[in-house]
Design a protein around this motif. Sequence first.
Motif, PDB file in Angstrom:
ATOM      1  N   GLY A 120      -2.887   3.734 -14.588  1.00 40.29           N
ATOM      2  CA  GLY A 120      -2.194   2.655 -13.903  1.00 40.29           C
ATOM      3  C   GLY A 120      -2.646   2.523 -12.459  1.00 40.29           C
ATOM      4  N   ASN A 121      -2.594   1.312 -11.948  1.00 39.16           N
ATOM      5  CA  ASN A 121      -2.907   1.041 -10.545  1.00 39.16           C
ATOM      6  C   ASN A 121      -1.681   0.368  -9.953  1.00 39.16           C
ATOM      7  OD1 ASN A 121      -3.923   0.383  -8.081  1.00 39.16           O
ATOM      8  ND2 ASN A 121      -5.473  -1.011  -8.817  1.00 39.16           N
ATOM      9  N   PHE A 122      -0.873   1.152  -9.270  1.00 39.19           N
ATOM     10  CA  PHE A 122       0.411   0.649  -8.810  1.00 39.19           C
ATOM     11  C   PHE A 122       0.366  -0.004  -7.442  1.00 39.19           C
ATOM     12  CE2 PHE A 122       1.255   3.911 -11.945  1.00 39.19           C
ATOM     13  CZ  PHE A 122       2.029   3.184 -12.825  1.00 39.19           C
ATOM     14  N   GLN A 123      -0.697   0.241  -6.708  1.00 40.44           N
ATOM     15  CA  GLN A 123      -0.858  -0.411  -5.405  1.00 40.44           C
ATOM     16  C   GLN A 123      -2.152  -1.203  -5.463  1.00 40.44           C
ATOM     17  OE1 GLN A 123      -0.431   2.971  -2.803  1.00 40.44           O
ATOM     18  NE2 GLN A 123       1.755   2.624  -2.638  1.00 40.44           N
ATOM     19  N   GLN A 124      -2.085  -2.346  -6.086  1.00 40.79           N
ATOM     20  CA  GLN A 124      -3.262  -3.126  -6.422  1.00 40.79           C
ATOM     21  C   GLN A 124      -4.025  -3.665  -5.217  1.00 40.79           C
ATOM     22  OE1 GLN A 124      -1.488  -5.945  -9.094  1.00 40.79           O
ATOM     23  NE2 GLN A 124      -1.715  -4.568 -10.816  1.00 40.79           N
ATOM     24  N   ARG A 125      -3.391  -3.821  -4.086  1.00 39.12           N
ATOM     25  CA  ARG A 125      -4.076  -4.346  -2.901  1.00 39.12           C
ATOM     26  C   ARG A 125      -4.502  -3.246  -1.933  1.00 39.12           C
ATOM     27  NH1 ARG A 125      -2.262 -10.210  -1.620  1.00 39.12           N
ATOM     28  NH2 ARG A 125      -1.333 -10.810  -3.603  1.00 39.12           N
TER      29      ARG A 125
ATOM     30  N   ALA B 245      -8.646   1.316   0.044  1.00 39.44           N
ATOM     31  CA  ALA B 245      -9.110   2.510   0.750  1.00 39.44           C
ATOM     32  C   ALA B 245      -8.539   2.542   2.160  1.00 39.44           C
ATOM     33  CB  ALA B 245     -10.640   2.508   0.817  1.00 39.44           C
ATOM     34  N   GLY B 246      -8.654   3.703   2.808  1.00 39.90           N
ATOM     35  CA  GLY B 246      -8.213   3.837   4.193  1.00 39.90           C
ATOM     36  C   GLY B 246      -6.715   3.969   4.310  1.00 39.90           C
TER      37      GLY B 246
ATOM     38  N   PRO C  74      -2.985   2.603   4.497  1.00 37.56           N
ATOM     39  CA  PRO C  74      -2.360   1.399   3.954  1.00 37.56           C
ATOM     40  C   PRO C  74      -1.915   0.452   5.059  1.00 37.56           C
ATOM     41  CG  PRO C  74      -0.957   3.310   3.628  1.00 37.56           C
ATOM     42  CD  PRO C  74      -2.235   3.804   4.212  1.00 37.56           C
ATOM     43  N   ARG C  75      -2.193  -0.826   4.874  1.00 38.24           N
ATOM     44  CA  ARG C  75      -1.757  -1.830   5.839  1.00 38.24           C
ATOM     45  C   ARG C  75      -0.256  -2.028   5.700  1.00 38.24           C
ATOM     46  NH1 ARG C  75      -0.365  -5.713   2.718  1.00 38.24           N
ATOM     47  NH2 ARG C  75      -1.529  -6.341   0.885  1.00 38.24           N
ATOM     48  N   PRO C  76       0.394  -2.576   6.708  1.00 41.73           N
ATOM     49  CA  PRO C  76       1.828  -2.838   6.612  1.00 41.73           C
ATOM     50  C   PRO C  76       2.125  -3.709   5.391  1.00 41.73           C
ATOM     51  CG  PRO C  76       1.083  -3.156   8.858  1.00 41.73           C
ATOM     52  CD  PRO C  76      -0.149  -2.950   8.018  1.00 41.73           C
ATOM     53  N   GLY C  77       3.161  -3.342   4.666  1.00 42.31           N
ATOM     54  CA  GLY C  77       3.567  -4.131   3.504  1.00 42.31           C
ATOM     55  C   GLY C  77       2.987  -3.652   2.184  1.00 42.31           C
ATOM     56  N   VAL C  78       1.962  -2.798   2.209  1.00 46.30           N
ATOM     57  CA  VAL C  78       1.326  -2.411   0.942  1.00 46.30           C
ATOM     58  C   VAL C  78       2.284  -1.634   0.051  1.00 46.30           C
ATOM     59  CG1 VAL C  78       0.254  -0.224   1.640  1.00 46.30           C
ATOM     60  CG2 VAL C  78      -0.847  -1.633  -0.068  1.00 46.30           C
ATOM     61  N   LEU C  79       3.133  -0.807   0.617  1.00 42.40           N
ATOM     62  CA  LEU C  79       4.056  -0.037  -0.209  1.00 42.40           C
ATOM     63  C   LEU C  79       5.135  -0.929  -0.821  1.00 42.40           C
ATOM     64  CD1 LEU C  79       4.397   3.196   1.930  1.00 42.40           C
ATOM     65  CD2 LEU C  79       3.041   2.844  -0.142  1.00 42.40           C
ATOM     66  N   GLU C  80       5.523  -1.983  -0.120  1.00 42.21           N
ATOM     67  CA  GLU C  80       6.518  -2.908  -0.660  1.00 42.21           C
ATOM     68  C   GLU C  80       5.972  -3.690  -1.853  1.00 42.21           C
ATOM     69  OE1 GLU C  80       5.923  -2.563   2.579  1.00 42.21           O
ATOM     70  OE2 GLU C  80       7.833  -2.010   3.476  1.00 42.21           O
ATOM     71  N   GLU C  81       4.632  -3.824  -1.920  1.00 34.75           N
ATOM     72  CA  GLU C  81       3.996  -4.547  -3.024  1.00 34.75           C
ATOM     73  C   GLU C  81       3.695  -3.649  -4.218  1.00 34.75           C
ATOM     74  OE1 GLU C  81       0.461  -6.042  -1.205  1.00 34.75           O
ATOM     75  OE2 GLU C  81       1.539  -7.512  -0.015  1.00 34.75           O
ATOM     76  N   SER C  82       3.983  -2.357  -4.071  1.00 33.97           N
ATOM     77  CA  SER C  82       3.670  -1.393  -5.115  1.00 33.97           C
ATOM     78  C   SER C  82       4.411  -1.743  -6.407  1.00 33.97           C
ATOM     79  CB  SER C  82       4.087   0.005  -4.655  1.00 33.97           C
ATOM     80  OG  SER C  82       3.924   0.931  -5.695  1.00 33.97           O
ATOM     81  N   LEU C  83       3.720  -1.582  -7.526  1.00 29.40           N
ATOM     82  CA  LEU C  83       4.328  -1.825  -8.825  1.00 29.40           C
ATOM     83  C   LEU C  83       5.063  -0.592  -9.339  1.00 29.40           C
ATOM     84  CD1 LEU C  83       1.395  -3.769 -10.525  1.00 29.40           C
ATOM     85  CD2 LEU C  83       3.410  -4.706  -9.411  1.00 29.40           C
ATOM     86  N   GLY C  84       4.854   0.559  -8.723  1.00 26.35           N
ATOM     87  CA  GLY C  84       5.486   1.782  -9.163  1.00 26.35           C
ATOM     88  C   GLY C  84       6.643   2.186  -8.278  1.00 26.35           C
TER      89      GLY C  84
END
Length: 66
Positions: free
Chosen positions: A43-48, A51-52, A54-64
């Motif tokens: 599974g890829n739960f943080q599709q955006r 690498a590097g 995480p930009r602000p908001g990436v965890l809120e977009e997580s599918l997991g």
Amino acid sequence: MVLSGLMPIEVKFPFIPLSNGAGEIVAVGQGVTRFQVGHRVAGNFQQRFIAGNPRPGVLEESLGGR
């Protein structure tokens, strides 16, 4: 991180931590061409998040972790 309150996002309960998973495809539906029985998948739960740091908001977009 969840239990100690260190998650960088607000955690709303009920919360299911640890959304990692991997496996092997054992069946596909009619018309499926991209995947085949025997393919190994994860599974890829943080599709955006590629690498590097995480930009602000990436965890809120997580599918997991929901």
